[in-house]
Scaffold this motif. Structure first.
Motif: not given
Length: 462
Positions: A129-137, A153-159, A163-165, A209-213
């Motif tokens: 459920n992390f809106s950006y990433s479980p791990i970011s560096g 992830g939380p999926g596409l929950n922000n219309a 949410q490509k990031d 993955l509902p949006l990108e790569h």
């Protein structure tokens, strides 16, 4: 006196129990625990809720034992180990706020924030459920191991936002290993930031993955190995290698191995894409795409653009919406021993830019099944233009119901091309169609042509 002592003790134990059980904000309690020891072992299966960030220190080992930490404050990491070193995190469950997406790669809606961290091991954890990433560096990490983790992830929950990031793993730096993880329900599976070097992505499962790569390698990355990953049901491309039209401080993209991966069901994208979307001034160099299995792609099976000294070999490609292999602006490229079946359009589509393209020992069966004869899109091999092509030892079997030509070369400098020891059969109109100028080839020997309507005769035989 005895009763007073007992009452005092009970009050103390109850208050400690409430705090440890997570009925209140446990941030201060956990931070005190983390500051106190280099080795912190949580009790089994506890649940804590925090409203803030827990800061780690150098030389720290965190053992979760199945304990859960839930973030209740938006845009806040659970663990922050930025610019630290020698840290290990294992066996813990981290849950994000989940509805705090903002459209930027600098978002702090993450499980573990590790910008500039060195010698970091993250193993056997669960992230939700992390809106950006479980791990970011995304900058300056070094010697990172991310292994045997589950990331959902939380999926596409922000219309309001594209949410490509939102990603499963977002890292950039040197000596990065991402091995044997399961990643799902984020916009992208793995992002490796520009300028990264010595990266291994191996044995990961990336799905839904509902949006990108599935895997995205940004510009100017070198010494990248992408091996034995399974990528399925993604909106964009399975694996994308990005470049740009000017050399930045990190140099160029080079020495990239994409091997033994399984990619299937890319709704809108390619199976594997190597591209420069800004222009054709900077080329990826020494790219090897070998022994991958690619099925059911929304565009091309392998889309190879703007490269030098590269090879595409031993891949199995089936059921693509466009071409099995698409080529644009490649120099010194070998297409060898690939098997391509059931393509809606061409088996191999070569736009004709670039030089020294060797198409050798490929098997291409049942192409053009969308039935679009216009512009050569139902041909087995379509070389639209160009020079210095060698087409040798290939077997192309079309479907006469759909495949107009097994080979089609409408333009280009045929006097710089070699056509040798190929078998082109099963087309409807002609086994091959060449330029109307009837230009001689540099070499034209040992080929077999056959079609339903004209037999062994070729249109515009040189």
């Amino acid at each position: 006196m005895f009763k007073k002592i007992i009452c005092t003790l009970l009050i103390f134990l109850i208050s400690e129990s409430i705090l440890a059980a997570g009925f209140d904000d446990d941030t201060k309690y956990l931070q005190t625990l983390l500051y106190g020891k280099n080795r912190v072992e949580f009790p089994s299966d506890k649940i804590y809720t925090i409203k803030g960030t827990l800061y780690l220190k150098d030389n720290q080992t965190i053992i979760g034992n199945g304990t859960t930490i839930i973030q209740s404050l938006p845009e806040s990491p659970i663990f922050d180990c930025a610019e630290k070193e020698n840290i290990s995190i294992t066996g813990i469950i981290l849950k994000g706020y989940g509805n705090d997406y903002i459209p930027t790669s600098s978002s702090l809606a993450v499980g573990i924030y590790c910008l500039g961290t060195k010698n970091l091991t993250i193993k056997k954890n669960n992230f939700f459920n992390f809106s950006y990433s479980p791990i970011s560096g995304l900058r300056n990490v070094k010697n990172i191991l991310f292994e045997n983790n589950y990331c959902e992830g939380p999926g596409l929950n922000n219309a309001e936002n594209y949410q490509k990031d939102m990603t499963g793993v977002a890292l950039g730096g040197e000596e990065i290993k991402i091995i044997n993880n399961r990643i799902t329900n984020s916009s992208q599976g793995i992002i490796i930031a520009e300028g990264s070097n010595k990266v291994i992505l191996k044995n990961n499962q990336i799905f839904n993955l509902p949006l990108e790569h599935g895997i995205y390698i940004d510009t100017s990355c070198s010494n990248i190995t992408i091996e034995n990953n399974r990528i399925t049901n993604v909106k964009g491309s399975g694996i994308k290698i990005q470049n740009r039209n000017k050399i930045i401080g990190f140099g160029i993209s080079k020495n990239i191995i994409i091997k033994n991966n399984s990619v299937s069901d890319t709704e809108l994208g390619d199976g594997i894409l190597v591209t420069n979307t800004e222009g054709s001034e900077v080329y990826a160099e020494n790219v090897l795409i070998e022994s991958n299995t690619i099925k059911n792609t929304g565009q091309d099976g392998i889309n190879m653009r703007v490269s030098k000294n590269s090879k595409v070999s031993g891949n199995k490609i089936q059921n693509t919406k466009r071409a099995g292999i698409y080529l644009k602006d490649n120099h010194n490229l070998t297409i060898y021993q690939n098997r391509i079946e059931d393509t809606k359009q061409n088996g191999i589509f070569d736009e004709g830019s670039g030089k020294n393209i060797n198409i050798d020992n490929n098997i291409i069966i049942n192409t053009g099944i969308e039935g679009i004869d216009k512009n050569g899109l139902s041909s087995g091999i379509f070389i639209q233009n160009g020079e210095n092509r060698s087409i040798t030892n290939n077997y192309v079997q079309g479907n006469p119901k759909y495949t107009q030509y097994a080979l089609y070369i409408p333009y280009g400098n045929q006097n710089t091309m070699i056509l040798k020891n190929n078998k082109f059969i099963g087309a409807r109109d002609s086994g091959a169609r060449f330029s109307e100028k009837k230009t001689k080839f540099k070499e034209f020997t040992g080929n077999q042509f056959d079609s339903k309507l004209s037999g062994s005769k070729n249109l515009n035989q040189p």
